[in-house]
Scaffold this motif. Structure first.
Motif, PDB file in Angstrom:
ATOM      1  N   SER A 381      28.000  32.579 114.862  1.00 44.35           N
ATOM      2  CA  SER A 381      29.905  33.213 114.631  1.00 44.35           C
ATOM      3  C   SER A 381      29.844  33.590 115.603  1.00 44.35           C
ATOM      4  CB  SER A 381      30.465  32.291 113.447  1.00 44.35           C
ATOM      5  OG  SER A 381      31.338  32.890 113.200  1.00 44.35           O
ATOM      6  N   HIS A 382      31.622  34.168 116.096  1.00 43.82           N
ATOM      7  CA  HIS A 382      31.546  35.155 116.601  1.00 43.82           C
ATOM      8  C   HIS A 382      32.056  36.250 115.622  1.00 43.82           C
ATOM      9  CE1 HIS A 382      35.418  33.236 116.818  1.00 43.82           C
ATOM     10  NE2 HIS A 382      35.907  34.224 116.393  1.00 43.82           N
ATOM     11  N   ALA A 383      32.748  35.437 114.635  1.00 50.66           N
ATOM     12  CA  ALA A 383      33.346  36.292 113.416  1.00 50.66           C
ATOM     13  C   ALA A 383      32.206  36.626 112.917  1.00 50.66           C
ATOM     14  CB  ALA A 383      34.155  35.358 112.391  1.00 50.66           C
ATOM     15  N   LEU A 384      31.134  36.717 112.718  1.00 48.26           N
ATOM     16  CA  LEU A 384      29.880  36.993 111.790  1.00 48.26           C
ATOM     17  C   LEU A 384      29.398  37.953 112.280  1.00 48.26           C
ATOM     18  CD1 LEU A 384      28.295  34.023 109.393  1.00 48.26           C
ATOM     19  CD2 LEU A 384      30.207  35.806 108.833  1.00 48.26           C
ATOM     20  N   ILE A 385      29.167  37.703 114.084  1.00 48.50           N
ATOM     21  CA  ILE A 385      28.351  38.437 115.119  1.00 48.50           C
ATOM     22  C   ILE A 385      29.601  39.730 115.026  1.00 48.50           C
ATOM     23  CG2 ILE A 385      27.791  38.896 117.238  1.00 48.50           C
ATOM     24  CD1 ILE A 385      27.687  35.976 116.722  1.00 48.50           C
ATOM     25  N   GLY A 386      30.518  39.736 115.358  1.00 45.94           N
ATOM     26  CA  GLY A 386      31.830  41.165 115.027  1.00 45.94           C
ATOM     27  C   GLY A 386      31.018  41.717 113.975  1.00 45.94           C
ATOM     28  N   ALA A 387      31.260  40.950 112.798  1.00 44.65           N
ATOM     29  CA  ALA A 387      31.048  41.834 111.161  1.00 44.65           C
ATOM     30  C   ALA A 387      29.785  43.095 110.909  1.00 44.65           C
ATOM     31  CB  ALA A 387      31.544  41.095 110.352  1.00 44.65           C
ATOM     32  N   ASN A 388      29.002  42.486 111.530  1.00 47.86           N
ATOM     33  CA  ASN A 388      27.986  42.886 111.633  1.00 47.86           C
ATOM     34  C   ASN A 388      27.373  43.802 112.624  1.00 47.86           C
ATOM     35  OD1 ASN A 388      26.503  41.269 109.677  1.00 47.86           O
ATOM     36  ND2 ASN A 388      25.537  39.772 110.947  1.00 47.86           N
ATOM     37  N   LEU A 389      28.151  43.988 113.607  1.00 46.03           N
ATOM     38  CA  LEU A 389      29.030  45.015 115.004  1.00 46.03           C
ATOM     39  C   LEU A 389      29.703  46.126 114.665  1.00 46.03           C
ATOM     40  CD1 LEU A 389      29.117  43.184 118.166  1.00 46.03           C
ATOM     41  CD2 LEU A 389      26.935  44.584 117.939  1.00 46.03           C
ATOM     42  N   ALA A 390      30.867  45.645 113.782  1.00 46.25           N
ATOM     43  CA  ALA A 390      30.970  46.503 113.447  1.00 46.25           C
ATOM     44  C   ALA A 390      30.630  47.346 111.802  1.00 46.25           C
ATOM     45  CB  ALA A 390      32.391  45.441 112.864  1.00 46.25           C
ATOM     46  N   ARG A 391      29.838  46.708 111.151  1.00 42.50           N
ATOM     47  CA  ARG A 391      29.329  47.079 109.986  1.00 42.50           C
ATOM     48  C   ARG A 391      27.975  48.190 110.330  1.00 42.50           C
ATOM     49  NH1 ARG A 391      27.018  43.745 107.752  1.00 42.50           N
ATOM     50  NH2 ARG A 391      29.279  42.905 106.300  1.00 42.50           N
ATOM     51  N   LYS A 392      27.652  47.938 111.879  1.00 41.54           N
ATOM     52  CA  LYS A 392      26.462  48.655 112.609  1.00 41.54           C
ATOM     53  C   LYS A 392      27.179  49.903 112.664  1.00 41.54           C
ATOM     54  CE  LYS A 392      23.042  48.199 116.410  1.00 41.54           C
ATOM     55  NZ  LYS A 392      22.614  47.368 117.057  1.00 41.54           N
TER      56      LYS A 392
END
Length: 519
Positions: A381-392
């Motif tokens: 999901s792009h939402a979870l992918i985006g959250a992981n990128l933001a956290r990274k």
């Protein structure tokens, strides 16, 4: 030395005698005999003394000469000894080196002999194993013939019949594929007729999503773009992965591809080549690389512009680049970069009305779809992918949670609810969105990944809306015969791993290039 002295005395005596004779003759002439006798005696003594002095002087000079000659001879002898000593040292060093080399060569000879013995042992062992293997094969053939109840010739005939049946099956399958393709073409033509009624609505959408049009100064430029035997257009397609369509459209070239960044790179490169006028494979590769670097800078500028427009500071540079990539992505026909700016503004307004942090709401709204920049590369999901990128990249937990929850993959907080509302408002306005394209893009990316997974593949591009996979093979690893096998292997893997309508053509391109430099 004594001979020299005697010779000197003789010369002195002769000189003295001559002098005495002269004076006697003179005295006789003057009739002074007495004086003559005295003069003779005096001159004789004087001559003897002078002769003795000359002899002594000669002896001294001779001794000095002998001593000087002896010293010079001794110096020369010492010099020769030093030279001989140096030569002797050099010879000794060379002898040591020769001895060491001799020892090394002897050791190498021993090692080579030992290796030869081992190789001979291995060869003998392989011969024995080969013989045993042949015996085993012969035995298995005898057992197989007994079990099968047929000879080798009968087995060959049966295998040949099986291959013939398989070939017939493949031919029938090919015939069916041709029939399906013809049926699909007929259906496509029918759909095109229907599509004429909605051209005004779908034309812009198609152009925005999959096609870019490059204007030409004249139609003669089409021939230069194609190049001799199509080498220029092949080089452009190989370097960018974009299908270049040159048809009867006047003064225009169409660039088609599912990846908007690749398509933009191809458009920039083609416009640069048309402007420059020098169009050949080497120049195409050079321009494409330059355009890729320029596009990277442009993407970064778009990301910085978005952050500046919303007054957001302190974003990681990787986040800025991902924001810029959204400028070339669409969702339901809506530009994701513009959509992210809208959501940021709307979320800021809602947060201001509720008395919450406008800065956090704008930041979360701008970054809520950041995952769509990499959804064609990462599954999920792009939402979870985006959250992981933001956290990274160092975003705060509140921002990360709002990004992850804006499609309810997680339980939303108040900030997440604001982002959900802003996202819905931006997408729900009239004309904002059209049909989804995520699955289509993912399918094309999967096609490229399957082809890229084979050994000897340098690049792979999905073109013609996923109807064709163009594979660039490494000429040093893949031969012309291997290229055919590689195409069939990729096609079989696509059949086994993917579900798709119609047919997918796999084209393997192997190119050998020679470069010469004149200086």
């Amino acid at each position: 030395m004594e001979a020299i002295g005697t010779i000197l005395m003789i010369f002195v005596a002769l000189g003295a005698g001559a002098a005495v004779g002269y004076f006697v003759h003179r005295a006789i002439q003057t009739n002074r005999l007495g004086d003559v006798e005295e003069l003779i005696v005096s001159k004789r003594k004087e001559g003897e003394e002078k002769a003795e002095r000359l002899v002594r002087d000669a002896e001294l000079k001779a001794k000095e000469l002998v001593l000087q000659s002896k010293q010079e001879i001794e110096k020369e002898a010492d010099k020769r000894k030093e030279e001989l000593s140096g030569f002797e040292k050099i010879l000794f060093q060379k002898e040591e080196k020769i001895n060491k080399k001799t020892d090394y060569l002897d050791q190498r000879e021993q090692d080579i002999r030992a290796s030869e013995r081992k190789l001979e042992e291995v060869r003998q062992e392989l011969e024995n194993k080969k013989q045993k293997l042949q015996e085993t094969i012969d035995e298995q053939l005898r057992v197989l013939q007994q079990v099968a109840g047929m000879s080798v010739e009968e087995a060959k005939n049966q295998l040949l019949n099986s291959l013939i049946n398989e070939a017939k099956h493949d031919a029938a399958k090919k015939v069916k594929q041709i029939e399906d393709e013809a049926r699909e073409i007929a259906e496509t033509k029918a759909k095109n007729i229907i599509a004429l009624a909605i051209q005004r609505y779908s034309g812009d959408y198609v152009t925005e999503r999959t096609v870019s049009v490059v204007a030409l100064p004249n139609d003669d430029m089409k021939g230069r773009i194609i190049g001799r035997e199509g080498r220029n257009i092949r080089a452009l397609q190989a370097a960018t992965g974009i299908d270049c369509i040159i048809d009867d459209t006047p003064e225009a070239v169409v660039l088609s591809g599912f990846d908007p960044i690749r398509r933009e790179t191809a458009r920039m490169a083609l416009e640069r080549l048309i402007e420059d006028g020098r169009i050949h494979p080497a120049r195409i590769e050079e321009i494409v690389k330059k355009c890729e670097l320029e596009l990277e800078e442009k993407i970064k500028d778009f990301g910085q512009q978005a952050a500046f427009d919303l007054g957001i500071h302190g974003l990681n540079q990787e986040i800025v680049k991902l924001l810029g990539r959204l400028r070339y992505r669409t969702s339901y026909g809506q530009n994701v970069w513009s959509h992210s700016l809208e959501v940021g503004f709307i979320a800021g307004v809602i947060a201001a009305e509720l008395g919450l942090s406008v800065r956090q709401a704008r930041r979360a709204g701008l970054l809520h779809d950041i995952g769509k920049a990499v959804t064609h590369e990462v599954e999920g999901s792009h939402a979870l992918i985006g959250a992981n990128l933001a956290r990274k990249y160092g975003e705060s937990p509140k921002i990360v949670q709002a990004i992850a929850a804006h499609h309810e993959e997680e339980e939303p907080t108040l900030l997440g609810v604001i982002i959900q509302a802003a996202d819905a408002l931006s997408g729900a306005r009239p004309g904002a969105r059209r049909e989804i394209m995520e699955s289509y893009v993912q399918r094309l990316a999967e096609l490229e990944n399957i082809a890229q997974g084979f050994d000897g593949v340098e690049k792979s591009f999905a073109i013609q809306a996923g109807r064709e996979v163009r594979v660039m093979a490494q000429s040093e690893k893949i031969s012309d015969e291997d290229a055919t096998v590689l195409a069939n292997d990729i096609a079989k893997k696509i059949e086994s791993e993917m579900t798709y309508p119609g047919q997918i053509k796999v084209v393997v391109i192997r190119e050998t290039r020679a470069v010469g430099i004149a200086s």
